[in-house]
Design a protein around this motif. Structure first.
Motif, PDB file in Angstrom:
ATOM      1  N   LEU A  38       0.811  -1.224   0.000  1.00 23.49           N
ATOM      2  CA  LEU A  38       0.000   0.000   0.000  1.00 23.49           C
ATOM      3  C   LEU A  38       0.843   1.273   0.000  1.00 23.49           C
ATOM      4  CD1 LEU A  38      -2.834  -0.997   2.504  1.00 23.49           C
ATOM      5  CD2 LEU A  38      -2.850  -1.083  -0.009  1.00 23.49           C
ATOM      6  N   ARG A  39       2.110   1.170   0.267  1.00 22.39           N
ATOM      7  CA  ARG A  39       2.970   2.360   0.377  1.00 22.39           C
ATOM      8  C   ARG A  39       3.014   3.165  -0.922  1.00 22.39           C
ATOM      9  NH1 ARG A  39       7.731  -1.059   3.344  1.00 22.39           N
ATOM     10  NH2 ARG A  39       6.581  -1.372   5.290  1.00 22.39           N
ATOM     11  N   GLY A  40       2.946   2.492  -2.054  1.00 18.83           N
ATOM     12  CA  GLY A  40       3.038   3.166  -3.334  1.00 18.83           C
ATOM     13  C   GLY A  40       1.722   3.244  -4.083  1.00 18.83           C
ATOM     14  N   ARG A  41       0.642   2.893  -3.444  1.00 18.23           N
ATOM     15  CA  ARG A  41      -0.660   2.927  -4.116  1.00 18.23           C
ATOM     16  C   ARG A  41      -1.297   4.301  -3.966  1.00 18.23           C
ATOM     17  NH1 ARG A  41      -4.186  -1.972  -2.886  1.00 18.23           N
ATOM     18  NH2 ARG A  41      -2.375  -2.928  -3.865  1.00 18.23           N
ATOM     19  N   THR A  42      -1.781   4.827  -5.079  1.00 18.18           N
ATOM     20  CA  THR A  42      -2.464   6.118  -5.101  1.00 18.18           C
ATOM     21  C   THR A  42      -3.951   5.858  -5.311  1.00 18.18           C
ATOM     22  OG1 THR A  42      -0.499   7.131  -6.070  1.00 18.18           O
ATOM     23  CG2 THR A  42      -2.547   8.395  -6.184  1.00 18.18           C
ATOM     24  N   PRO A  43      -4.777   6.130  -4.297  1.00 25.89           N
ATOM     25  CA  PRO A  43      -6.202   5.847  -4.459  1.00 25.89           C
ATOM     26  C   PRO A  43      -6.867   6.820  -5.441  1.00 25.89           C
ATOM     27  CG  PRO A  43      -5.772   6.834  -2.308  1.00 25.89           C
ATOM     28  CD  PRO A  43      -4.452   6.640  -2.977  1.00 25.89           C
ATOM     29  N   PRO A  44      -7.979   6.411  -6.031  1.00 23.34           N
ATOM     30  CA  PRO A  44      -8.696   7.299  -6.954  1.00 23.34           C
ATOM     31  C   PRO A  44      -9.011   8.643  -6.282  1.00 23.34           C
ATOM     32  CG  PRO A  44      -9.652   5.096  -6.993  1.00 23.34           C
ATOM     33  CD  PRO A  44      -8.650   5.120  -5.869  1.00 23.34           C
ATOM     34  N   GLY A  45      -8.781   9.708  -7.032  1.00 22.50           N
ATOM     35  CA  GLY A  45      -9.066  11.049  -6.520  1.00 22.50           C
ATOM     36  C   GLY A  45      -7.942  11.682  -5.722  1.00 22.50           C
ATOM     37  N   PHE A  46      -6.853  10.951  -5.533  1.00 21.08           N
ATOM     38  CA  PHE A  46      -5.713  11.467  -4.781  1.00 21.08           C
ATOM     39  C   PHE A  46      -4.510  11.597  -5.708  1.00 21.08           C
ATOM     40  CE2 PHE A  46      -8.424   9.946  -1.482  1.00 21.08           C
ATOM     41  CZ  PHE A  46      -8.169  10.729  -0.378  1.00 21.08           C
ATOM     42  N   PRO A  47      -3.738  12.667  -5.578  1.00 15.83           N
ATOM     43  CA  PRO A  47      -2.596  12.844  -6.482  1.00 15.83           C
ATOM     44  C   PRO A  47      -1.328  12.114  -6.059  1.00 15.83           C
ATOM     45  CG  PRO A  47      -2.868  14.800  -5.130  1.00 15.83           C
ATOM     46  CD  PRO A  47      -4.016  13.868  -4.800  1.00 15.83           C
ATOM     47  N   HIS A  48      -1.264  11.668  -4.786  1.00  9.01           N
ATOM     48  CA  HIS A  48      -0.013  11.101  -4.285  1.00  9.01           C
ATOM     49  C   HIS A  48      -0.248   9.856  -3.454  1.00  9.01           C
ATOM     50  CE1 HIS A  48       1.931  14.769  -5.578  1.00  9.01           C
ATOM     51  NE2 HIS A  48       1.099  15.480  -4.841  1.00  9.01           N
ATOM     52  N   SER A  49       0.754   9.003  -3.422  1.00  3.07           N
ATOM     53  CA  SER A  49       0.773   7.827  -2.548  1.00  3.07           C
ATOM     54  C   SER A  49       1.326   8.228  -1.184  1.00  3.07           C
ATOM     55  CB  SER A  49       1.662   6.740  -3.161  1.00  3.07           C
ATOM     56  OG  SER A  49       3.023   7.165  -3.161  1.00  3.07           O
ATOM     57  N   VAL A  50       1.214   7.325  -0.224  1.00  6.57           N
ATOM     58  CA  VAL A  50       1.812   7.573   1.094  1.00  6.57           C
ATOM     59  C   VAL A  50       3.321   7.757   0.957  1.00  6.57           C
ATOM     60  CG1 VAL A  50       2.279   6.578   3.379  1.00  6.57           C
ATOM     61  CG2 VAL A  50      -0.028   6.434   2.403  1.00  6.57           C
ATOM     62  N   TRP A  51       3.973   6.925   0.125  1.00  8.44           N
ATOM     63  CA  TRP A  51       5.419   7.071  -0.085  1.00  8.44           C
ATOM     64  C   TRP A  51       5.766   8.468  -0.573  1.00  8.44           C
ATOM     65  CZ3 TRP A  51      10.275   6.244   0.674  1.00  8.44           C
ATOM     66  CH2 TRP A  51      11.222   6.632  -0.282  1.00  8.44           C
ATOM     67  N   GLN A  52       5.058   8.944  -1.580  1.00 13.27           N
ATOM     68  CA  GLN A  52       5.362  10.262  -2.131  1.00 13.27           C
ATOM     69  C   GLN A  52       5.166  11.355  -1.087  1.00 13.27           C
ATOM     70  OE1 GLN A  52       2.688   9.648  -5.447  1.00 13.27           O
ATOM     71  NE2 GLN A  52       4.388   9.986  -6.877  1.00 13.27           N
ATOM     72  N   LEU A  53       4.123  11.258  -0.303  1.00 10.87           N
ATOM     73  CA  LEU A  53       3.872  12.269   0.736  1.00 10.87           C
ATOM     74  C   LEU A  53       4.935  12.222   1.829  1.00 10.87           C
ATOM     75  CD1 LEU A  53       0.027  11.811   0.908  1.00 10.87           C
ATOM     76  CD2 LEU A  53       1.223  13.890   0.146  1.00 10.87           C
ATOM     77  N   ALA A  54       5.280  11.017   2.285  1.00 10.23           N
ATOM     78  CA  ALA A  54       6.296  10.888   3.334  1.00 10.23           C
ATOM     79  C   ALA A  54       7.660  11.351   2.832  1.00 10.23           C
ATOM     80  CB  ALA A  54       6.368   9.443   3.830  1.00 10.23           C
ATOM     81  N   GLU A  55       7.991  11.001   1.603  1.00  9.54           N
ATOM     82  CA  GLU A  55       9.282  11.401   1.049  1.00  9.54           C
ATOM     83  C   GLU A  55       9.321  12.905   0.785  1.00  9.54           C
ATOM     84  OE1 GLU A  55      13.228  10.585  -0.639  1.00  9.54           O
ATOM     85  OE2 GLU A  55      12.046  10.157   1.136  1.00  9.54           O
ATOM     86  N   HIS A  56       8.213  13.475   0.329  1.00 11.12           N
ATOM     87  CA  HIS A  56       8.150  14.933   0.154  1.00 11.12           C
ATOM     88  C   HIS A  56       8.341  15.635   1.495  1.00 11.12           C
ATOM     89  CE1 HIS A  56       6.887  18.944  -0.886  1.00 11.12           C
ATOM     90  NE2 HIS A  56       5.901  18.860  -0.010  1.00 11.12           N
TER      91      HIS A  56
END
Length: 162
Positions: A38-56
């Motif tokens: 799930l770390r790299g999954r981007t749900p419908p309607g969301f621009p980022h995954s958890v990984w992208q948000l945490a890394e940002h």
């Protein structure tokens, strides 16, 4: 010597705010126990995954820490240097190392805030008017915003039980 208006109570409040969970979920809770798939999954309607948000969050926090401490600081390129290109981390070791880096850099910021030899309100010498106080408030606000996004993504993925 502590400058007027820069008492230990203000410094301690800022230090606590960098890691608090009083009014909202903190970073540790937001990323805890997230399944690898799930770390790299981007749900419908969301621009980022958890990984992208945490890394940002990590990249931006590190940038601010370097700006506060390094007289040779070089400004990064937006958005390229602040967002990871891939939706998922390369592997578990990178995920864990980057989460540890968020914690380490936050600890370094807390150390800066608690250092009474550093002015909270004097301009950072190599900046253009920024102060340590402004930069710390920026980190607090930025991190809270993106931690909220992490929680929202996890909820959308069905991976939030709080």
């Amino acid at each position: 010597m502590t400058m007027p208006g820069e008492g230990e109570d203000i410094r301690e409040a800022l230090a606590r705010a960098l890691e608090w969970e009083d009014a909202h979920t903190g970073f540790e809770a937001a990323v805890a126990g997230l399944a690898r798939e799930l770390r790299g999954r981007t749900p419908p309607g969301f621009p980022h995954s958890v990984w992208q948000l945490a890394e940002h969050l990590r990249l931006a926090q590190r940038d601010i820490l370097e700006f506060c401490c390094d007289p040779e600081y070089l400004e990064r390129e937006w958005p390229k240097d602040y967002w990871p290109p891939d939706a998922a981390p390369p592997d578990d070791s990178v995920w864990e190392a980057r989460l540890a880096a968020v914690r380490a850099d936050r600890a370094a910021l807390i150390h800066l805030v608690r250092d009474s030899a550093r002015s909270l309100i004097a301009p950072i010498p190599h900046g253009d008017g920024q102060t340590l106080l402004r930069e710390i408030l920026l980190v607090i606000d930025h991190n809270a915003y993106h931690v909220g996004q992490i929680v929202a993504v996890r909820r959308a993925l069905g991976a939030w039980e709080r």
